[in-house]
Design an enzyme around this catalytic site. Sequence first.
Site, PDB file in Angstrom:
ATOM      1  N   SER A 115      40.597  41.079  39.066  1.00  0.00           N
ATOM      2  CA  SER A 115      40.510  39.668  38.397  1.00  0.00           C
ATOM      3  C   SER A 115      39.995  38.515  39.040  1.00  0.00           C
ATOM      4  O   SER A 115      38.725  38.829  39.673  1.00  0.00           O
ATOM      5  CB  SER A 115      42.248  39.259  38.196  1.00  0.00           C
ATOM      6  OG  SER A 115      42.220  38.238  37.497  1.00  0.00           O
ATOM      7  N   GLU A 210      35.286  44.535  32.972  1.00  0.00           N
ATOM      8  CA  GLU A 210      36.638  44.165  32.094  1.00  0.00           C
ATOM      9  C   GLU A 210      37.026  42.668  32.283  1.00  0.00           C
ATOM     10  O   GLU A 210      36.514  42.049  33.023  1.00  0.00           O
ATOM     11  CB  GLU A 210      37.865  45.326  32.695  1.00  0.00           C
ATOM     12  CG  GLU A 210      38.208  44.961  34.276  1.00  0.00           C
ATOM     13  CD  GLU A 210      39.266  43.752  34.164  1.00  0.00           C
ATOM     14  OE1 GLU A 210      40.079  43.791  33.412  1.00  0.00           O
ATOM     15  OE2 GLU A 210      39.327  43.184  35.202  1.00  0.00           O
ATOM     16  N   HIS A 279      43.026  44.307  34.161  1.00  0.00           N
ATOM     17  CA  HIS A 279      43.984  43.801  33.353  1.00  0.00           C
ATOM     18  C   HIS A 279      44.111  44.685  32.266  1.00  0.00           C
ATOM     19  O   HIS A 279      43.354  44.913  31.442  1.00  0.00           O
ATOM     20  CB  HIS A 279      43.456  42.380  32.702  1.00  0.00           C
ATOM     21  CG  HIS A 279      43.004  41.476  33.716  1.00  0.00           C
ATOM     22  ND1 HIS A 279      41.709  41.458  34.207  1.00  0.00           N
ATOM     23  CD2 HIS A 279      43.796  40.630  34.193  1.00  0.00           C
ATOM     24  CE1 HIS A 279      41.595  40.395  34.895  1.00  0.00           C
ATOM     25  NE2 HIS A 279      42.808  39.698  34.872  1.00  0.00           N
TER      26      HIS A 279
END
Length: 316
Positions: A115, A210, A279
């Site tokens: 992230s 992602e 995620h």
Amino acid sequence: MESAPLVRLAPVEEGAGVSIVAPASFARQDRIDDGVKGLQAAGFVPRFAENALARGPLFFAGTPEQRISDLHSAFADTEAHMIMALRGGYGSNYLLDRLDLELIRSHPKPFFAYSDLTGIQLHLLDKLGLPVFHGPMLAADFYLEDGVHLASFNAALAGEPYTVGAAEGLRSLRKGSASGTLYGGCLSIIVSLLGTAYEPQTEGKLLFLEDVGAKPYQIDRMLWQLRHAGKLDGVRGIVFGEMLDCASPGVGPELLEQAILSALEGIDVPVAFGLRSGHVSRQNVTLTFGVQAELEMGEETELRIFEPAVKKSENR
């Protein structure tokens, strides 16, 4: 710009200490408590950095000075054999120009995150050759009963080759095979670093991308930006994550896949989709960036990580 040669890390054995740091946002206390139990159940000993439980200012887990101090201390801590972020969120970009690269170079160890931490992880890989462990975090994954894909987590730490495929969500969007250095992370963070001194070096890599909560047109826009910034030049193949909550309301999930293929039109490389790393809805897969990997989409779709990031343990 050439990336630094890959550093081979010491293997992490069961019972090892884990420095928990919060370089970005703070986390809910109940998730922290449950995450500690999950990490202990996996055989590790969490050790919280001095400011890891700070709340504020704003949405940050402490000031930039507190957060970078914790990160440096975690690398230097001889009682901790790996580092894990509490969670992502936002804020680690403020640490990029404060990183003591020589300190980290002198104390290399696995650093698990994803992230918002993509920027720091890829910068350390590009500058120092520190392998990236794109995998579970304490209060984002370990707090869940089914939050961690332990097979890939343990294999990555042990220096064992491992393969992920259909059981981990991976499937083909455009068939083919490719091999090369696995590299990537959170798409929106990679895009946010374009034009800065911390721009990720994606060219020529086997690229994993992602994200979470981005609509198909936003994914299209980010891929367009990567493409026109030259960041898809020479890529060997592209693997997309689960892309959790990236559908448009009232529209089927196929729109996202169509948008991805449209955005990549003319880039003649294999494209896979759905790998649960980052995620995800469950069982977060650890991917090791900086090592050699192979994407194969024949009868089965598989991503094989065959180069270890750590030295093989003599006890194994």
